[in-house]
Design a protein around this motif. Structure first.
Motif, PDB file in Angstrom:
ATOM      1  N   PHE A  32       5.467 -38.641 -50.012  1.00 48.79           N
ATOM      2  CA  PHE A  32       6.099 -38.751 -48.694  1.00 48.79           C
ATOM      3  C   PHE A  32       6.095 -37.421 -47.942  1.00 48.79           C
ATOM      4  N   PHE A  33       6.349 -36.326 -48.675  1.00 53.05           N
ATOM      5  CA  PHE A  33       6.487 -35.028 -48.013  1.00 53.05           C
ATOM      6  C   PHE A  33       5.220 -34.172 -48.041  1.00 53.05           C
ATOM      7  N   PHE A  34       4.182 -34.578 -48.807  1.00 52.11           N
ATOM      8  CA  PHE A  34       2.963 -33.771 -48.839  1.00 52.11           C
ATOM      9  C   PHE A  34       1.714 -34.588 -48.501  1.00 52.11           C
ATOM     10  N   ILE A  35       1.479 -35.654 -49.267  1.00 50.51           N
ATOM     11  CA  ILE A  35       0.256 -36.427 -49.065  1.00 50.51           C
ATOM     12  C   ILE A  35       0.241 -37.080 -47.682  1.00 50.51           C
ATOM     13  N   LEU A  36       1.373 -37.697 -47.318  1.00 50.34           N
ATOM     14  CA  LEU A  36       1.425 -38.390 -46.025  1.00 50.34           C
ATOM     15  C   LEU A  36       1.257 -37.431 -44.844  1.00 50.34           C
ATOM     16  N   PRO A  37       2.014 -36.277 -44.789  1.00 51.45           N
ATOM     17  CA  PRO A  37       1.781 -35.334 -43.683  1.00 51.45           C
ATOM     18  C   PRO A  37       0.379 -34.745 -43.686  1.00 51.45           C
ATOM     19  N   LEU A  38      -0.170 -34.485 -44.900  1.00 50.71           N
ATOM     20  CA  LEU A  38      -1.523 -33.924 -44.963  1.00 50.71           C
ATOM     21  C   LEU A  38      -2.556 -34.910 -44.413  1.00 50.71           C
ATOM     22  N   THR A  39      -2.398 -36.162 -44.787  1.00 53.98           N
ATOM     23  CA  THR A  39      -3.317 -37.184 -44.284  1.00 53.98           C
ATOM     24  C   THR A  39      -3.205 -37.332 -42.770  1.00 53.98           C
ATOM     25  N   ARG A  40      -1.960 -37.347 -42.291  1.00 55.93           N
ATOM     26  CA  ARG A  40      -1.728 -37.433 -40.845  1.00 55.93           C
ATOM     27  C   ARG A  40      -2.299 -36.199 -40.129  1.00 55.93           C
ATOM     28  N   GLY A  41      -2.140 -35.024 -40.763  1.00 55.76           N
ATOM     29  CA  GLY A  41      -2.654 -33.798 -40.166  1.00 55.76           C
ATOM     30  C   GLY A  41      -4.170 -33.793 -40.090  1.00 55.76           C
ATOM     31  N   ILE A  42      -4.822 -34.287 -41.130  1.00 53.09           N
ATOM     32  CA  ILE A  42      -6.292 -34.347 -41.116  1.00 53.09           C
ATOM     33  C   ILE A  42      -6.773 -35.245 -39.973  1.00 53.09           C
ATOM     34  N   TRP A  43      -6.064 -36.365 -39.781  1.00 50.79           N
ATOM     35  CA  TRP A  43      -6.444 -37.257 -38.689  1.00 50.79           C
ATOM     36  C   TRP A  43      -6.236 -36.575 -37.332  1.00 50.79           C
ATOM     37  N   LEU A  44      -5.100 -35.920 -37.136  1.00 49.95           N
ATOM     38  CA  LEU A  44      -4.823 -35.270 -35.841  1.00 49.95           C
ATOM     39  C   LEU A  44      -5.785 -34.129 -35.568  1.00 49.95           C
ATOM     40  N   SER A  45      -6.258 -33.465 -36.644  1.00 44.34           N
ATOM     41  CA  SER A  45      -7.199 -32.353 -36.431  1.00 44.34           C
ATOM     42  C   SER A  45      -8.531 -32.826 -35.886  1.00 44.34           C
ATOM     43  N   LEU A  46      -8.777 -34.116 -35.968  1.00 44.68           N
ATOM     44  CA  LEU A  46     -10.038 -34.672 -35.463  1.00 44.68           C
ATOM     45  C   LEU A  46      -9.859 -35.315 -34.096  1.00 44.68           C
ATOM     46  N   THR A  47      -8.737 -35.007 -33.430  1.00 49.82           N
ATOM     47  CA  THR A  47      -8.455 -35.578 -32.109  1.00 49.82           C
ATOM     48  C   THR A  47      -8.168 -34.460 -31.108  1.00 49.82           C
ATOM     49  N   ASP A  48      -8.118 -34.827 -29.831  1.00 44.17           N
ATOM     50  CA  ASP A  48      -7.752 -33.851 -28.793  1.00 44.17           C
ATOM     51  C   ASP A  48      -6.326 -34.114 -28.285  1.00 44.17           C
ATOM     52  N   TRP A  49      -5.468 -34.535 -29.171  1.00 43.18           N
ATOM     53  CA  TRP A  49      -4.095 -34.913 -28.825  1.00 43.18           C
ATOM     54  C   TRP A  49      -3.341 -33.727 -28.227  1.00 43.18           C
ATOM     55  N   ASN A  50      -2.626 -33.990 -27.121  1.00 46.64           N
ATOM     56  CA  ASN A  50      -1.823 -32.920 -26.503  1.00 46.64           C
ATOM     57  C   ASN A  50      -0.350 -33.023 -26.844  1.00 46.64           C
ATOM     58  N   GLY A  51      -0.010 -33.901 -27.761  1.00 50.54           N
ATOM     59  CA  GLY A  51       1.379 -34.037 -28.184  1.00 50.54           C
ATOM     60  C   GLY A  51       2.137 -35.116 -27.452  1.00 50.54           C
ATOM     61  N   VAL A  52       1.574 -35.646 -26.375  1.00 50.20           N
ATOM     62  CA  VAL A  52       2.285 -36.652 -25.576  1.00 50.20           C
ATOM     63  C   VAL A  52       1.431 -37.911 -25.424  1.00 50.20           C
ATOM     64  N   SER A  53       0.252 -37.740 -24.871  1.00 52.35           N
ATOM     65  CA  SER A  53      -0.583 -38.900 -24.582  1.00 52.35           C
ATOM     66  C   SER A  53      -1.255 -39.432 -25.846  1.00 52.35           C
ATOM     67  N   LYS A  54      -2.006 -40.504 -25.687  1.00 53.15           N
ATOM     68  CA  LYS A  54      -2.687 -41.108 -26.821  1.00 53.15           C
ATOM     69  C   LYS A  54      -3.811 -40.199 -27.301  1.00 53.15           C
ATOM     70  N   ALA A  55      -3.904 -40.006 -28.612  1.00 55.32           N
ATOM     71  CA  ALA A  55      -4.938 -39.134 -29.172  1.00 55.32           C
ATOM     72  C   ALA A  55      -6.294 -39.829 -29.139  1.00 55.32           C
ATOM     73  N   SER A  56      -7.341 -39.045 -28.842  1.00 53.91           N
ATOM     74  CA  SER A  56      -8.697 -39.599 -28.864  1.00 53.91           C
ATOM     75  C   SER A  56      -9.551 -38.818 -29.859  1.00 53.91           C
ATOM     76  N   PHE A  57     -10.384 -39.511 -30.568  1.00 54.48           N
ATOM     77  CA  PHE A  57     -11.186 -38.923 -31.635  1.00 54.48           C
ATOM     78  C   PHE A  57     -12.291 -38.031 -31.067  1.00 54.48           C
ATOM     79  N   VAL A  58     -12.358 -36.775 -31.585  1.00 53.47           N
ATOM     80  CA  VAL A  58     -13.407 -35.842 -31.129  1.00 53.47           C
ATOM     81  C   VAL A  58     -14.222 -35.307 -32.300  1.00 53.47           C
ATOM     82  N   GLY A  59     -14.023 -35.842 -33.487  1.00 54.42           N
ATOM     83  CA  GLY A  59     -14.790 -35.391 -34.652  1.00 54.42           C
ATOM     84  C   GLY A  59     -14.397 -33.972 -35.063  1.00 54.42           C
TER      85      GLY A  59
END
Length: 301
Positions: A32-59
């Motif tokens: 809950f405190f490591f694997i889940l945030p790490l997985t979520r972080g890997i996904w966000l690192s592949l997006t251009d998310w600005n923290g508010v709007s919907k994230a879009s995949f940029v590879g």
């Protein structure tokens, strides 16, 4: 016809699976405190998310942008230089303090408390205290220097990036050397007095005993703990730099942690997450190398 298992055999079988059951809470917390945030972080690192709007995949574009950004690469250099200065000094002074304070003398506990005291103060507060001490023309150090030499015209130790980095390393070492000392003290006190007495009977001097007996014993316990924790702490430094220089002058002392924070609050949340993963790898590499070194040293011993 299969005979039913006896009661003792059933108890032994249940006991053999009990340790697996006891590991479930720890595994759930780890997930809950490591694997889940790490997985979520890997996904966000592949997006251009600005923290508010919907994230879009940029590879892998965020990682490409990171290695093309001179400021980011400069911050990697500052972070590594800080760790190369801070981690060895912490271990050197921590071990020296422990060796001295392991001997009986009047006021020993008071000295131990004074050395350890800065470690329990928030690094941000400690940084602001040092900021007022180091201020040119108003700080305590400038007042002392001018009282000794009235012609003293320096004192702005944070004006240049090199001088500021040296000051940051020294302040960090001064604050955390007590924690390193405590770990070394625990290791020294775990060494049996009979071992030290046997060395003395064999004619070994203090430094021979330290070199051939004490340090090899500490290597597998206290040294390993201190090296690993100091590497992690130094490479992820944030508070003391924010309090003393805010990464300045310019971006001269900006660490990678501060860069991540500024990118995150600058509407580049996806990019900052990618940089955080880069920092994770930067921390992981020396930690794995150190663990491999200590493992081989223990095997040879």
């Amino acid at each position: 016809m299969k005979r039913p298992a006896s009661a003792p055999a059933m108890l032994r079988k249940a006991g053999s699976h009990l340790h697996l059951l006891m590991a479930v809470p720890a595994l759930l917390l780890f997930g809950f405190f490591f694997i889940l945030p790490l997985t979520r972080g890997i996904w966000l690192s592949l997006t251009d998310w600005n923290g508010v709007s919907k994230a879009s995949f940029v590879g892998l574009q965020n990682f490409v942008d990171f290695f093309r950004d001179p400021r980011a690469l400069h911050d990697v250099l500052i972070t590594v230089l800080f760790a190369l200065g801070s981690a060895p000094l912490l271990n050197l002074f921590g071990l020296a303090y422990a060796l001295v304070l392991d001997h009986e003398f009047r006021g020993r506990n008071l000295v131990r408390t004074i050395v350890y005291l800065p470690a329990i103060i928030s690094p941000l507060i400690m940084g602001y205290i040092w900021y007022f001490i180091l201020q040119p023309q108003r700080g305590v150090l400038w007042q002392i220097a001018t009282s000794v030499n009235p012609a003293f015209s320096g004192g702005n130790w944070l004006a240049g990036p090199r001088g500021a980095l040296v000051v940051l390393i020294l302040v960090n070492v001064w604050q955390y050397v007590g924690m390193t000392m405590v770990v070394y003290l625990a290791g020294l006190q775990s060494i049996s007095s009979e071992v030290i007495e046997a060395c003395a009977i064999d004619g070994a001097g203090y430094f021979q005993t330290l070199r051939h007996v004490v340090l090899p014993i500490l290597l597998s316990s206290s040294v390993k703990i201190n090296v690993i924790t100091n590497i992690i702490g130094s490479l992820s430094v944030f508070d003391v730099i924010m309090a003393l220089t805010e990464g300045g002058p310019g971006y001269g002392t900006e660490s990678l942690s501060i860069y991540i924070m500024r990118m995150c609050y600058g509407s580049f949340t996806g990019y900052s997450t990618a940089v955080a993963l880069v920092l994770f790898v930067i921390v992981l590499i020396p930690v794995l190398i150190s663990l491999g070194f200590f493992r081989s040293a223990e095997f040879e011993a």
